[in-house]
Scaffold this motif. Structure first.
Motif, PDB file in Angstrom:
ATOM      1  N   ASP A   1       0.870  -1.173   0.000  1.00 14.02           N
ATOM      2  CA  ASP A   1       0.000   0.000   0.000  1.00 14.02           C
ATOM      3  C   ASP A   1       0.913   1.231   0.000  1.00 14.02           C
ATOM      4  OD1 ASP A   1      -1.724   2.105   0.480  1.00 14.02           O
ATOM      5  OD2 ASP A   1      -2.833   1.092   2.071  1.00 14.02           O
ATOM      6  N   LEU A   2       0.880   2.000  -1.068  1.00 17.64           N
ATOM      7  CA  LEU A   2       1.761   3.161  -1.184  1.00 17.64           C
ATOM      8  C   LEU A   2       1.489   4.231  -0.131  1.00 17.64           C
ATOM      9  CD1 LEU A   2       2.252   3.853  -5.002  1.00 17.64           C
ATOM     10  CD2 LEU A   2       4.020   3.389  -3.306  1.00 17.64           C
ATOM     11  N   ALA A   3       0.353   4.156   0.526  1.00 14.17           N
ATOM     12  CA  ALA A   3       0.053   5.114   1.577  1.00 14.17           C
ATOM     13  C   ALA A   3       0.686   4.724   2.908  1.00 14.17           C
ATOM     14  CB  ALA A   3      -1.457   5.264   1.740  1.00 14.17           C
ATOM     15  N   VAL A   4       1.346   3.551   2.951  1.00 10.26           N
ATOM     16  CA  VAL A   4       1.966   3.060   4.184  1.00 10.26           C
ATOM     17  C   VAL A   4       3.475   3.014   3.978  1.00 10.26           C
ATOM     18  CG1 VAL A   4       2.064   1.207   5.886  1.00 10.26           C
ATOM     19  CG2 VAL A   4      -0.089   1.699   4.685  1.00 10.26           C
ATOM     20  N   THR A   5       4.187   3.951   4.555  1.00  8.12           N
ATOM     21  CA  THR A   5       5.633   4.087   4.335  1.00  8.12           C
ATOM     22  C   THR A   5       6.384   2.819   4.682  1.00  8.12           C
ATOM     23  OG1 THR A   5       5.463   6.461   4.829  1.00  8.12           O
ATOM     24  CG2 THR A   5       7.664   5.478   4.915  1.00  8.12           C
ATOM     25  N   ALA A   6       6.022   2.188   5.781  1.00 10.79           N
ATOM     26  CA  ALA A   6       6.736   0.995   6.230  1.00 10.79           C
ATOM     27  C   ALA A   6       6.664  -0.124   5.199  1.00 10.79           C
ATOM     28  CB  ALA A   6       6.190   0.528   7.573  1.00 10.79           C
ATOM     29  N   GLN A   7       5.551  -0.226   4.480  1.00  7.60           N
ATOM     30  CA  GLN A   7       5.418  -1.281   3.468  1.00  7.60           C
ATOM     31  C   GLN A   7       6.325  -1.009   2.267  1.00  7.60           C
ATOM     32  OE1 GLN A   7       1.383  -2.315   2.412  1.00  7.60           O
ATOM     33  NE2 GLN A   7       0.666  -2.231   4.534  1.00  7.60           N
ATOM     34  N   ILE A   8       6.481   0.251   1.904  1.00  4.65           N
ATOM     35  CA  ILE A   8       7.387   0.602   0.811  1.00  4.65           C
ATOM     36  C   ILE A   8       8.819   0.258   1.199  1.00  4.65           C
ATOM     37  CG2 ILE A   8       8.306   2.487  -0.593  1.00  4.65           C
ATOM     38  CD1 ILE A   8       5.603   3.917  -0.176  1.00  4.65           C
ATOM     39  N   THR A   9       9.215   0.664   2.379  1.00  3.63           N
ATOM     40  CA  THR A   9      10.576   0.385   2.866  1.00  3.63           C
ATOM     41  C   THR A   9      10.846  -1.108   2.913  1.00  3.63           C
ATOM     42  OG1 THR A   9      10.535   2.407   4.200  1.00  3.63           O
ATOM     43  CG2 THR A   9      12.189   0.739   4.773  1.00  3.63           C
ATOM     44  N   ALA A  10       9.882  -1.871   3.428  1.00  6.14           N
ATOM     45  CA  ALA A  10      10.059  -3.314   3.542  1.00  6.14           C
ATOM     46  C   ALA A  10      10.179  -3.966   2.173  1.00  6.14           C
ATOM     47  CB  ALA A  10       8.892  -3.915   4.317  1.00  6.14           C
ATOM     48  N   PHE A  11       9.426  -3.484   1.196  1.00  8.19           N
ATOM     49  CA  PHE A  11       9.494  -4.030  -0.162  1.00  8.19           C
ATOM     50  C   PHE A  11      10.895  -3.878  -0.735  1.00  8.19           C
ATOM     51  CE2 PHE A  11       9.443  -3.206  -4.727  1.00  8.19           C
ATOM     52  CZ  PHE A  11       8.804  -4.331  -5.227  1.00  8.19           C
ATOM     53  N   PHE A  12      11.454  -2.689  -0.668  1.00  5.69           N
ATOM     54  CA  PHE A  12      12.774  -2.464  -1.247  1.00  5.69           C
ATOM     55  C   PHE A  12      13.865  -3.193  -0.465  1.00  5.69           C
ATOM     56  CE2 PHE A  12      10.543   0.915  -3.465  1.00  5.69           C
ATOM     57  CZ  PHE A  12      11.182   0.931  -4.695  1.00  5.69           C
ATOM     58  N   GLN A  13      13.704  -3.329   0.822  1.00  6.47           N
ATOM     59  CA  GLN A  13      14.676  -4.090   1.611  1.00  6.47           C
ATOM     60  C   GLN A  13      14.653  -5.563   1.232  1.00  6.47           C
ATOM     61  OE1 GLN A  13      13.540  -3.123   5.661  1.00  6.47           O
ATOM     62  NE2 GLN A  13      14.922  -1.360   5.744  1.00  6.47           N
ATOM     63  N   GLU A  14      13.473  -6.124   1.079  1.00  7.30           N
ATOM     64  CA  GLU A  14      13.363  -7.529   0.689  1.00  7.30           C
ATOM     65  C   GLU A  14      13.897  -7.743  -0.721  1.00  7.30           C
ATOM     66  OE1 GLU A  14      10.065 -11.141   0.276  1.00  7.30           O
ATOM     67  OE2 GLU A  14       9.399  -9.123   0.808  1.00  7.30           O
ATOM     68  N   LEU A  15      13.603  -6.804  -1.627  1.00  8.86           N
ATOM     69  CA  LEU A  15      14.103  -6.897  -2.995  1.00  8.86           C
ATOM     70  C   LEU A  15      15.627  -6.868  -3.010  1.00  8.86           C
ATOM     71  CD1 LEU A  15      13.607  -6.871  -6.080  1.00  8.86           C
ATOM     72  CD2 LEU A  15      13.578  -4.367  -5.938  1.00  8.86           C
ATOM     73  N   ASP A  16      16.206  -5.992  -2.199  1.00  8.14           N
ATOM     74  CA  ASP A  16      17.667  -5.885  -2.126  1.00  8.14           C
ATOM     75  C   ASP A  16      18.276  -7.208  -1.659  1.00  8.14           C
ATOM     76  OD1 ASP A  16      20.244  -4.910  -2.088  1.00  8.14           O
ATOM     77  OD2 ASP A  16      19.997  -3.766  -0.246  1.00  8.14           O
ATOM     78  N   GLN A  17      17.665  -7.825  -0.672  1.00  8.75           N
ATOM     79  CA  GLN A  17      18.172  -9.095  -0.159  1.00  8.75           C
ATOM     80  C   GLN A  17      18.015 -10.223  -1.177  1.00  8.75           C
ATOM     81  OE1 GLN A  17      15.937  -9.577   3.454  1.00  8.75           O
ATOM     82  NE2 GLN A  17      16.985  -7.903   4.517  1.00  8.75           N
ATOM     83  N   CYS A  18      16.968 -10.143  -1.987  1.00 11.12           N
ATOM     84  CA  CYS A  18      16.684 -11.206  -2.948  1.00 11.12           C
ATOM     85  C   CYS A  18      17.488 -11.046  -4.238  1.00 11.12           C
ATOM     86  CB  CYS A  18      15.187 -11.211  -3.255  1.00 11.12           C
ATOM     87  SG  CYS A  18      14.660 -12.517  -4.380  1.00 11.12           S
ATOM     88  N   TRP A  19      17.483  -9.847  -4.821  1.00  5.18           N
ATOM     89  CA  TRP A  19      18.088  -9.608  -6.134  1.00  5.18           C
ATOM     90  C   TRP A  19      19.183  -8.552  -6.137  1.00  5.18           C
ATOM     91  CZ3 TRP A  19      13.143  -9.069  -9.662  1.00  5.18           C
ATOM     92  CH2 TRP A  19      12.616 -10.343  -9.935  1.00  5.18           C
ATOM     93  N   GLY A  20      19.135  -7.637  -5.198  1.00  5.04           N
ATOM     94  CA  GLY A  20      20.047  -6.493  -5.225  1.00  5.04           C
ATOM     95  C   GLY A  20      19.282  -5.202  -5.455  1.00  5.04           C
ATOM     96  N   LYS A  21      20.017  -4.120  -5.635  1.00  3.36           N
ATOM     97  CA  LYS A  21      19.421  -2.791  -5.757  1.00  3.36           C
ATOM     98  C   LYS A  21      18.658  -2.629  -7.073  1.00  3.36           C
ATOM     99  CE  LYS A  21      21.657  -1.317  -2.034  1.00  3.36           C
ATOM    100  NZ  LYS A  21      20.962  -0.986  -0.766  1.00  3.36           N
ATOM    101  N   ALA A  22      17.577  -1.876  -7.000  1.00  3.21           N
ATOM    102  CA  ALA A  22      16.818  -1.545  -8.211  1.00  3.21           C
ATOM    103  C   ALA A  22      17.613  -0.566  -9.056  1.00  3.21           C
ATOM    104  CB  ALA A  22      15.469  -0.946  -7.841  1.00  3.21           C
TER     105      ALA A  22
END
Length: 258
Positions: free
Chosen positions: A66-87
């Motif tokens: 949900d783009l209105a929830v900052t914590a969810q955005i942060t968690a998405f990019f952190q998980e992506l970084d751990q899985c694949w690396g930086k966008a």
């Protein structure tokens, strides 16, 4: 685009339907690994299944955010970084446009809740995604950011409400600010502004609103999501490195700022 041995990591917000899903498919066809998110779990599940079957599950990363929830955005990019690396590619496509079947309601009836919700998703959510992605782009000295704006933020709005129009117009200011700060770091920031495109948000093709739109579009039809995706895809490519701070209109000639 780099070799298939080191595919770029792309993020498409609102990438589970319409223009976002078409963009995700386009980037996958170009060899990227693509991470998408959306707010509706059923759309995320469906998009993940379709894209995984077409391109392989190892190249698709889909989550509910949900783009209105900052914590969810942060968690998405952190998980992506751990899985694949930086966008390395960020396409900010997600947006909401509250209105009825005949368009937006009177300006005086916009509630503060509606105003804040639209801006929190369409504008603030975009800003937060950029804050999450930019450090990795700066470190890599490469980045492609594309904001999906709207003809409503460029020309006299006919259907969209004031909150949506304001949010989309503001994306141009955000893009200019990022270009001023990051252009020398190999990062481009551009805007693609679609006109009337045949998506779920636009409603049935034969609705009165869409028939009226087709009547005023010189091309004589609505656009297709893949046509917008093609413009976005080019701006994310290596070949578009010298295009920075531009707005590309994809509207069949309805608005022509020549």
């Amino acid at each position: 685009m780099r070799s298939h041995a080191t595919p770029r990591v792309a993020v498409v917000t609102g990438g589970t339907s319409g223009i976002g899903l078409a963009t995700a498919r386009h980037l996958l066809e170009r060899g990227c690994r693509v991470a998408v998110f959306g707010q509706r779990p059923v759309n995320v599940e469906n998009a993940a299944g379709v894209l995984s079957r077409e391109f392989g599950a190892e190249r698709v990363f889909a989550r509910v955010v949900d783009l209105a929830v900052t914590a969810q955005i942060t968690a998405f990019f952190q998980e992506l970084d751990q899985c694949w690396g930086k966008a390395e590619i960020l396409v900010c496509n997600a947006g909401i446009s509250p209105k009825g079947p005949d368009g937006s309601g009177p300006f005086q009836e916009i509630t503060l809740e509606e105003w804040n919700t639209v801006l929190s998703v369409n504008l603030t959510g975009t800003m937060l995604c950029c804050q999450s992605a930019l450090p990795g782009m700066v470190e890599a000295h490469f980045g492609r950011i594309v904001f999906v704006g709207s003809i409503a933020g460029r020309a006299m709005p006919r259907i969209a409400g004031a909150a949506y129009v304001a949010s989309k117009a503001a994306l141009s200011g955000l893009a200019r600010s990022l270009v001023a700060r990051h252009a020398a770091q190999g990062i481009t920031v551009n805007v693609v502004a679609p006109g009337r495109i045949a998506t779920d948000m636009a409603g049935p093709r034969d609705s009165g609103v869409n028939r009226a739109a087709v009547a005023r579009i010189p091309a004589g039809r609505m656009g297709e999501p893949k046509e917008v995706a093609a413009a976005i895809g080019f701006l994310t490519s290596d070949e578009a490195a010298f295009i920075n701070g531009a707005t590309i209109d994809v509207n069949g000639g309805e608005y022509t700022p020549l």
